[in-house]
Every structure is written in C-alpha cells, then in structure tokens.
Design a protein around this motif. Structure first.
Motif, PDB file in Angstrom:
ATOM      1  N   GLU A 199       0.783  -1.231   0.000  1.00  0.00           N
ATOM      2  CA  GLU A 199       0.000   0.000   0.000  1.00  0.00           C
ATOM      3  C   GLU A 199       0.814   1.280   0.000  1.00  0.00           C
ATOM      4  O   GLU A 199       0.310   2.339  -0.347  1.00  0.00           O
ATOM      5  CB  GLU A 199      -0.972   0.013   1.179  1.00  0.00           C
ATOM      6  N   ASN A 200       2.078   1.216   0.406  1.00  0.00           N
ATOM      7  CA  ASN A 200       2.876   2.442   0.439  1.00  0.00           C
ATOM      8  C   ASN A 200       4.362   2.087   0.440  1.00  0.00           C
ATOM      9  O   ASN A 200       4.741   0.926   0.603  1.00  0.00           O
ATOM     10  CB  ASN A 200       2.516   3.309   1.648  1.00  0.00           C
ATOM     11  N   GLY A 201       5.171   3.126   0.258  1.00  0.00           N
ATOM     12  CA  GLY A 201       6.605   2.916   0.164  1.00  0.00           C
ATOM     13  C   GLY A 201       7.229   2.336   1.412  1.00  0.00           C
ATOM     14  O   GLY A 201       8.186   1.558   1.332  1.00  0.00           O
ATOM     15  N   GLY A 202       6.708   2.711   2.584  1.00  0.00           N
ATOM     16  CA  GLY A 202       7.246   2.174   3.834  1.00  0.00           C
ATOM     17  C   GLY A 202       7.051   0.672   3.931  1.00  0.00           C
ATOM     18  O   GLY A 202       7.970  -0.060   4.331  1.00  0.00           O
ATOM     19  N   GLU A 203       5.866   0.196   3.560  1.00  0.00           N
ATOM     20  CA  GLU A 203       5.602  -1.241   3.582  1.00  0.00           C
ATOM     21  C   GLU A 203       6.499  -1.962   2.577  1.00  0.00           C
ATOM     22  O   GLU A 203       6.996  -3.059   2.842  1.00  0.00           O
ATOM     23  CB  GLU A 203       4.127  -1.512   3.273  1.00  0.00           C
ATOM     24  N   SER A 204       6.697  -1.355   1.412  1.00  0.00           N
ATOM     25  CA  SER A 204       7.551  -1.974   0.398  1.00  0.00           C
ATOM     26  C   SER A 204       8.990  -2.076   0.887  1.00  0.00           C
ATOM     27  O   SER A 204       9.651  -3.104   0.707  1.00  0.00           O
ATOM     28  CB  SER A 204       7.503  -1.155  -0.899  1.00  0.00           C
ATOM     29  N   LEU A 205       9.480  -0.998   1.482  1.00  0.00           N
ATOM     30  CA  LEU A 205      10.851  -1.004   2.008  1.00  0.00           C
ATOM     31  C   LEU A 205      10.999  -2.072   3.078  1.00  0.00           C
ATOM     32  O   LEU A 205      11.986  -2.820   3.099  1.00  0.00           O
ATOM     33  CB  LEU A 205      11.194   0.369   2.572  1.00  0.00           C
ATOM     34  N   MET A 206       9.999  -2.185   3.952  1.00  0.00           N
ATOM     35  CA  MET A 206      10.055  -3.180   5.016  1.00  0.00           C
ATOM     36  C   MET A 206      10.062  -4.592   4.429  1.00  0.00           C
ATOM     37  O   MET A 206      10.849  -5.449   4.856  1.00  0.00           O
ATOM     38  CB  MET A 206       8.862  -2.999   5.953  1.00  0.00           C
ATOM     39  N   ARG A 207       9.220  -4.844   3.437  1.00  0.00           N
ATOM     40  CA  ARG A 207       9.195  -6.176   2.827  1.00  0.00           C
ATOM     41  C   ARG A 207      10.511  -6.479   2.125  1.00  0.00           C
ATOM     42  O   ARG A 207      11.019  -7.603   2.177  1.00  0.00           O
ATOM     43  CB  ARG A 207       8.029  -6.264   1.835  1.00  0.00           C
ATOM     44  N   GLY A 208      11.078  -5.476   1.470  1.00  0.00           N
ATOM     45  CA  GLY A 208      12.365  -5.668   0.820  1.00  0.00           C
ATOM     46  C   GLY A 208      13.460  -6.030   1.798  1.00  0.00           C
ATOM     47  O   GLY A 208      14.301  -6.896   1.523  1.00  0.00           O
ATOM     48  N   LEU A 209      13.461  -5.372   2.957  1.00  0.00           N
ATOM     49  CA  LEU A 209      14.456  -5.688   3.988  1.00  0.00           C
ATOM     50  C   LEU A 209      14.257  -7.101   4.515  1.00  0.00           C
ATOM     51  O   LEU A 209      15.227  -7.836   4.754  1.00  0.00           O
ATOM     52  CB  LEU A 209      14.363  -4.667   5.126  1.00  0.00           C
ATOM     53  N   MET A 210      12.995  -7.518   4.707  1.00  0.00           N
ATOM     54  CA  MET A 210      12.719  -8.883   5.155  1.00  0.00           C
ATOM     55  C   MET A 210      13.307  -9.902   4.189  1.00  0.00           C
ATOM     56  O   MET A 210      13.937 -10.892   4.592  1.00  0.00           O
ATOM     57  CB  MET A 210      11.208  -9.127   5.237  1.00  0.00           C
ATOM     58  N   ILE A 211      13.086  -9.654   2.895  1.00  0.00           N
ATOM     59  CA  ILE A 211      13.585 -10.588   1.874  1.00  0.00           C
ATOM     60  C   ILE A 211      15.105 -10.628   1.916  1.00  0.00           C
ATOM     61  O   ILE A 211      15.715 -11.701   1.857  1.00  0.00           O
ATOM     62  CB  ILE A 211      13.069 -10.165   0.487  1.00  0.00           C
ATOM     63  N   MET A 212      15.726  -9.459   2.020  1.00  0.00           N
ATOM     64  CA  MET A 212      17.191  -9.405   2.073  1.00  0.00           C
ATOM     65  C   MET A 212      17.738 -10.114   3.304  1.00  0.00           C
ATOM     66  O   MET A 212      18.834 -10.690   3.268  1.00  0.00           O
ATOM     67  CB  MET A 212      17.644  -7.938   2.070  1.00  0.00           C
ATOM     68  N   GLN A 213      16.981 -10.090   4.406  1.00  0.00           N
ATOM     69  CA  GLN A 213      17.421 -10.732   5.641  1.00  0.00           C
ATOM     70  C   GLN A 213      17.126 -12.222   5.662  1.00  0.00           C
ATOM     71  O   GLN A 213      17.472 -12.907   6.629  1.00  0.00           O
ATOM     72  CB  GLN A 213      16.766 -10.035   6.837  1.00  0.00           C
ATOM     73  N   GLY A 214      16.481 -12.728   4.606  1.00  0.00           N
ATOM     74  CA  GLY A 214      16.257 -14.161   4.488  1.00  0.00           C
ATOM     75  C   GLY A 214      14.974 -14.664   5.102  1.00  0.00           C
ATOM     76  O   GLY A 214      14.784 -15.890   5.222  1.00  0.00           O
ATOM     77  N   PHE A 215      14.062 -13.777   5.501  1.00  0.00           N
ATOM     78  CA  PHE A 215      12.800 -14.218   6.079  1.00  0.00           C
ATOM     79  C   PHE A 215      11.835 -14.671   4.990  1.00  0.00           C
ATOM     80  O   PHE A 215      11.895 -14.202   3.840  1.00  0.00           O
ATOM     81  CB  PHE A 215      12.151 -13.101   6.900  1.00  0.00           C
ATOM     82  N   ALA A 216      10.947 -15.576   5.358  1.00  0.00           N
ATOM     83  CA  ALA A 216       9.905 -16.013   4.430  1.00  0.00           C
ATOM     84  C   ALA A 216       9.054 -14.805   4.038  1.00  0.00           C
ATOM     85  O   ALA A 216       8.724 -13.967   4.885  1.00  0.00           O
ATOM     86  CB  ALA A 216       9.039 -17.084   5.087  1.00  0.00           C
ATOM     87  N   GLU A 217       8.702 -14.732   2.774  1.00  0.00           N
ATOM     88  CA  GLU A 217       7.931 -13.582   2.298  1.00  0.00           C
ATOM     89  C   GLU A 217       6.490 -13.699   2.810  1.00  0.00           C
ATOM     90  O   GLU A 217       5.862 -14.757   2.708  1.00  0.00           O
ATOM     91  CB  GLU A 217       7.949 -13.516   0.777  1.00  0.00           C
ATOM     92  N   PRO A 218       5.948 -12.623   3.371  1.00  0.00           N
ATOM     93  CA  PRO A 218       4.600 -12.682   3.938  1.00  0.00           C
ATOM     94  C   PRO A 218       3.504 -12.515   2.889  1.00  0.00           C
ATOM     95  O   PRO A 218       3.751 -12.046   1.773  1.00  0.00           O
ATOM     96  CB  PRO A 218       4.589 -11.485   4.887  1.00  0.00           C
TER      97      PRO A 218
END
Length: 318
Positions: A199-218
């Motif tokens: 929904e917004n850039g903050g959520e996208s940035l957070m999801r991108g960081l999760m992926i980079m950190q190796g977490f399962a994508e939500p």
C-alpha cells in the motif's frame, strides 16, 4: 541588498510554475549571481536559482522536480530517466536516494562540458517516450529497469509503486529487460517480488528488507474478522500462516501517526490507542498468535527489524 524588480518578477514566475528561475541575459545573470553570493538565493544547478527561504521549505523530491522543470524548459529535447523520471511519474521512493544529480537518457557517455550534477544513463535506444506534465521521460518499464541498480529494498518500493499505479505490467518489464543493457538478474528478482498489493513505500521497504534478511515472504493485506463491525474486516500489512498453526502478523505503524496535531479533526490520542488495543485483541481472538509493531526507525536500523521478526518466530528460508 536593494530590490531588483526584474529578479523579483523572475522568481515569482518560477515559484508559480513550481520550478527554478532561469537566468537570461548578462544583466539578469549578474544580478542573480550577486544575490547568490549574499545567500539570498541558492543555485542547485548552473544558471538555475531559487530564493533561499523558499528552497529550504521544499523536500528533496520537490527540489529535484523544481530543477527538472527548469532544465526541461531550457532543454525541451532532454529525456529524463532513472530517479528523475521516478519523480516526474510521482512514484514512491526513498528520499535518501537523492544526491542532487539529475538523470537523463543518453546514447553516449558523459561529455566534457557536462555539469557534475548531470548523470547520463546510457541506452542505445530510449524506445517509446512518454510525457509527464509535458516533460519527456523514459517509459515506466525503462525507468524501473534503470532503478534496479539501487539497493534491493529501495528499488522494490519503486517497482511496487509503479505496479500499484497501473503504469506498467510485470511482463512489459521482463520483455524490455531482454533487449536493454541492464542487469537482467537484478531486474528479474525485483519483478518476481514486486506487488501492487503493497500500500505504500514504507511497507515496500520493510518487505524488501525482510527478503534481504532471508525471512519467508509474507502474505499482504490479509483480512481478519472484525466482531465490532463485520462489514469492515481488519486488514493487516503482513501475515505469515505457519505449518504448526501459528499466525504471525506484522504492522508498519508507530506512534508518529498519533502525534499529528496539525489535523483539527483527528481523533484524540486516547481513542486511537483504544482502537489499536481493541483491534489487536480481536486479531488474537481470531487465532493470531503474535502481532509485531514496526516503525520507520526499524527500517533505518534494519538490525532492529531483524530482531523483532526473529523474536516473534518469523521463519527464515535461508
């Protein structure tokens, strides 16, 4: 310094048009440079000017746009690209990407007389050109490909924004990447993970960081029952439904949104806190095991985000 009617008129016209003023003629340029030396004006690019106070009130994106609009007036055949095109399209992006440079498409490399703030992005062909606010820009697909060079999480926010706005389809980006001079692997990874549901850039940035950190994508924007108003279900930003039956939810929010004293119609702080408590209680009654609350500071310091996700038991895939 004495008032100069010509300079004042030039600056007023530029401010009405949301751009920098352009110095023309020896006398006008001399008057502008004098005011630049006295710090009345700023000059973000050679022969472009703005009042210092006016410029100070602009954020970095608005400053870029003021410079771009003035340059487009001087150089109407320039095709703006990369982050400059992102600004013209109005795509969400991290302000930290701005470094004062202006990006244009070019069939050649840097030229000897180029200003250091001009960045030429090489492309053998710009393809079909678009216009935004009357200014030539690279196509949305080409713009995203050129932004794939940014850190993954930052680039993902731009890709998500373009998909959310309906400016481009994922397949268009893939097809163009096969013909463009680019890092196909980086572009492909971004397309694989980009989603218009963010929904917004903050959520996208957070999801991108999760992926980079190796977490399962939500899963994104998952709905849960709202006992108080069944017609308005709760929708959470991120959700993991685990094999052992646990459900973990993460919300990108924070106390900053409660401190908006500028809105006279805002709900009181107490009522907003009550709503959040009631919402979380309802989510947990609906089998949500854990609710993670994140704020912008967690994204600026990714180790904080990583710790919150790990402590909550969000699984890693690598």
């Amino acid at each position: 310094m004495k008032t100069h009617k010509g300079v004042d008129a030039l600056l007023r016209e530029a401010e009405r048009e949301r751009r920098c003023a352009i110095g023309r003629g020896d006398a006008m340029q001399h008057a502008l440079r004098r005011r630049l030396r006295s710090h009345e004006l700023v000059s973000p690019y050679p022969n472009l000017y703005a009042r210092a106070g006016y410029w100070e009130r602009l954020n970095v994106e608005e400053r870029s746009l003021h410079t771009i609009r003035a340059l487009a007036k001087r150089r109407p055949r320039w095709v703006f690209a990369g982050l400059s095109a992102v600004c013209l399209y109005g795509l969400e992006h991290g302000y930290g990407l701005h470094d004062g440079r202006i990006h244009i498409a070019s069939r050649g490399g840097p030229r000897g007389d180029d200003n250091k703030r001009l960045c030429r992005l090489y492309m053998s062909s710009t393809g079909r050109l678009w216009r935004s606010d009357g200014i030539l820009v690279t196509s949305p697909a080409r713009t995203l490909i050129d932004c794939a060079t940014y850190p993954f999480a930052n680039a993902l926010a731009i890709f998500d924004s373009a998909l959310r706005r309906g400016l481009v389809r994922a397949e268009e980006i893939r097809v163009l990447a096969l013909r463009a001079n680019c890092d196909e692997r980086a572009v492909g990874r971004l397309v694989d993970h980009a989603s218009p549901a963010s929904e917004n850039g903050g959520e996208s940035l957070m999801r991108g960081l999760m992926i980079m950190q190796g977490f399962a994508e939500p899963q994104l924007q998952v709905e849960f029952d709202n006992p108080g108003n069944p017609e308005a279900p709760y929708r959470v930003d991120f959700c993991w439904k685990l094999a052992d039956g646990r459900i973990i939810v993460a919300e990108y929010d924070g106390m900053a949104k409660y401190a908006d004293t500028g809105n006279p119609n805002r709900a009181t702080l107490q009522s907003k806190l009550e709503y959040e408590r009631r919402r979380e209680a309802h989510l947990k009654a609906g089998n949500v095991s854990t609710v993670i609350h994140t704020v912008y500071e967690d994204l600026v310091r990714p180790q904080r985000l990583e710790r919150k996700l790990s402590d909550a038991g969000v699984p890693r895939i690598r």
